[in-house]
Design an enzyme around this catalytic site. Structure first.
Site, PDB file in Angstrom:
ATOM      1  N   GLU A 264      -6.042   3.178  -6.926  1.00  0.00           N
ATOM      2  CA  GLU A 264      -5.448   4.511  -7.068  1.00  0.00           C
ATOM      3  C   GLU A 264      -5.271   5.208  -5.722  1.00  0.00           C
ATOM      4  O   GLU A 264      -4.316   5.963  -5.526  1.00  0.00           O
ATOM      5  CB  GLU A 264      -6.301   5.365  -8.010  1.00  0.00           C
ATOM      6  CG  GLU A 264      -6.420   4.835  -9.440  1.00  0.00           C
ATOM      7  CD  GLU A 264      -5.084   4.608 -10.137  1.00  0.00           C
ATOM      8  OE1 GLU A 264      -4.094   5.258  -9.757  1.00  0.00           O
ATOM      9  OE2 GLU A 264      -5.039   3.780 -11.068  1.00  0.00           O
ATOM     10  N   GLU A 293       3.610   0.502  -7.223  1.00  0.00           N
ATOM     11  CA  GLU A 293       2.581  -0.472  -7.584  1.00  0.00           C
ATOM     12  C   GLU A 293       2.321  -1.446  -6.439  1.00  0.00           C
ATOM     13  O   GLU A 293       1.206  -1.957  -6.286  1.00  0.00           O
ATOM     14  CB  GLU A 293       2.982  -1.235  -8.854  1.00  0.00           C
ATOM     15  CG  GLU A 293       2.954  -0.393 -10.112  1.00  0.00           C
ATOM     16  CD  GLU A 293       1.615   0.274 -10.373  1.00  0.00           C
ATOM     17  OE1 GLU A 293       0.569  -0.321 -10.014  1.00  0.00           O
ATOM     18  OE2 GLU A 293       1.608   1.390 -10.908  1.00  0.00           O
TER      19      GLU A 293
END
Length: 498
Positions: A264, A293
């Site tokens: 994250e 991503e």
């Protein structure tokens, strides 16, 4: 040339829309972290109202006309034209939806999240099933308003990764199947690597203490970043200097929260490092889900699972958990966090089997929207796919159909970007290694050197350029899946002595 009056209206519009988005983002973060469940209906109704007000501002016909003029104005600079085009495209795809239906959908998505969370806690897919059916119906209806010539699911894929469609993803996943499935079979048959020490009792309070140390190593600065806890880790942001990450501490899995934290922070760092000049406008966002991503997966896997990364961190982890790790060497720890075993939960999956988790979701989504798969009994369809690809089956819905939050808000088309982003990462790492001795700087605790390379070659652009252009600028070539496949083959052949 567009008038100064229209340009000022455009700038005022950007400020107003960004203010509403900030409020809605903070409400959403609060909902998924600390907000009491009992107030959800009250909050959801008012959140839907605010979303409706934002809808009205975003779809203002006068602004749409100004955006249409700006995107084709040759006298404007490239940044402004690119931003105007992206705003125009988003407005075009939204303003075709009747406002009352948009507001109803916003409230449905909030209620759907609440149902998903309840269903997951109670291991009961039937609680979520009717909401999933409604969400799919709403998404179908909203896309029909666009009157696009593109296939429905292709439109969804393109929204998350512009330029991608089923044909391209089918070819991508076919390449993964061809080379990874035989490798997975060899790894599964190889001698098992000891990793049981990762699954002892690890006090979540102590895990949190270590995570603070990890965040400092990652240069996740409290001046612009904040971490909280939630059921399903995510990252959100309101501006470049307000990025929120979350993690989930699992008592019997020391690697889970650490790796999700690293993942994250990759997202948050991307958002924070985008060019300051773009803050508050659409260019300040990541260019695509796959690119986003790629940064989180690069942090988590290509850096975060290496011996060099942990060389300065591991002594602190041993100090935090002396009984569990006192007799475990750094090499043994690294081997353990890279173990490949077919498993049920995507977010806990190893690098090698991870793409198969994504293929399951991709194939189900295709089926849901071409009519070959039904929402009814989807939990059983899910299990059948997992048996086919990974040889495992979920006894609990929370580890099967309910493990991911994405479908509760209709994020169909997002999942494939996880695999695509993992592949982008390999190409970025190959280029980074040409410029930096990655192992050396990590062993010296200089994680910022890697971050600065990414900022210069990837992050700073935001969505000024499309994903392939960012790849070409950073690596010198367009996307090439072989970097990813070569990386996985080399890593796991070495790890398992194949």
């Amino acid at each position: 040339m567009i008038s100064s009056e229209k340009l000022q209206k455009y700038k005022d519009w950007i400020f107003r829309t960004s203010a509403y988005r900030m409020a809605l983002n903070i409400i959403s973060i609060d909902k998924m972290t600390v907000a009491p469940a009992g107030g959800s209906a009250y909050r959801d109704a008012r959140t839907a109202f605010l979303a409706g007000e934002l809808f009205t501002i975003e779809t203002d016909p006068e602004i749409f006309s100004i955006l249409a003029e700006m995107k084709d104005d040759e006298d404007l600079d490239g940044d402004t034209k690119r931003a105007a085009y992206l705003y125009w495209k988003g407005t075009r795809d939204t303003m075709c939806i009747p406002k009352e239906e948009f507001v109803e959908a916003a409230e449905l998505m909030d209620a759907s999240y609440d149902a998903w969370l309840k269903a997951k806690k109670e291991d009961d897919y039937s609680i979520f099933e009717p909401y999933l059916k409604k969400v799919i119906e709403v998404r179908r209806k909203f896309y029909s308003y666009r009157n696009s010539d593109m296939d429905l699911y292709d439109q969804m894929l393109d929204d998350y990764e512009p330029g991608m469609n089923r044909e391209k993803y089918d070819a991508f996943f076919a390449a993964l199947k061809e080379r990874l499935i035989p490798l997975i079979q060899k790894v599964t048959a190889a001698k098992r690597i000891e990793d049981s020490f990762l699954y002892q009792n690890y006090d979540p309070a102590l895990q949190k203490q270590f995570t603070d140390h990890l965040l400092a190593y990652l240069h996740f600065d409290p001046e612009w970043g904040y971490q909280n806890e939630t059921e399903h880790p995510f990252t959100s942001w309101t501006c470049e200097n307000d990025c929120r990450t979350t993690t989930k501490y699992v008592e019997n899995n020391i690697a889970s929260a650490m790796l999700s934290t690293i993942h994250e922070v990759g997202h948050a760092t991307y958002e924070h490092d985008i060019d300051d000049a773009y803050d508050g406008m659409i260019l300040s966002e990541g260019v695509s889900s796959g690119m986003h991503e790629s940064q989180s997966r690069l942090f988590e896997n290509y850096l975060g699972r290496t011996e060099a990364f942990w060389s300065t961190l591991y002594p602190k982890l041993q100090e935090t958990f002396p009984e569990q790790l006192k007799d475990v060497s750094l090499k043994e720890f690294i081997d353990a966090v890279n173990v490949s075993v077919p498993s049920l939960v995507r977010t806990e999956a190893d690098e090698l089997t991870y793409p198969l988790h994504i293929m399951v979701r991709y194939e189900i989504e295709k089926g849901l929207f071409d009519g070959t798969i039904s929402v009814e009994g989807l939990d059983q369809t899910w299990n059948a796919k997992y048996r086919e690809y990974l040889g495992v089956e979920a006894d609990k819905a929370s580890e099967g159909i309910l493990q991911d939050v994405h479908w509760s808000d209709g994020s169909f088309g997002y999942f494939p970007t996880y695999a695509l982003g993992s592949a982008f990462s390999a190409q970025f790492m190959h280029a980074m290694r040409r410029d930096i001795d990655v192992e050396s700087v990590l062993k010296e605790g200089r994680f910022d050197v890697c971050v600065n390379w990414l900022k210069e070659h990837v992050h700073r652009y935001g969505c000024r350029y499309d994903a392939d252009e960012v790849l070409r600028r950073a690596t010198g070539e367009s996307f090439n899946v072989n970097y990813y496949l070569d990386y996985l083959e080399e890593k796991y052949t070495k790890l398992y002595h194949l």
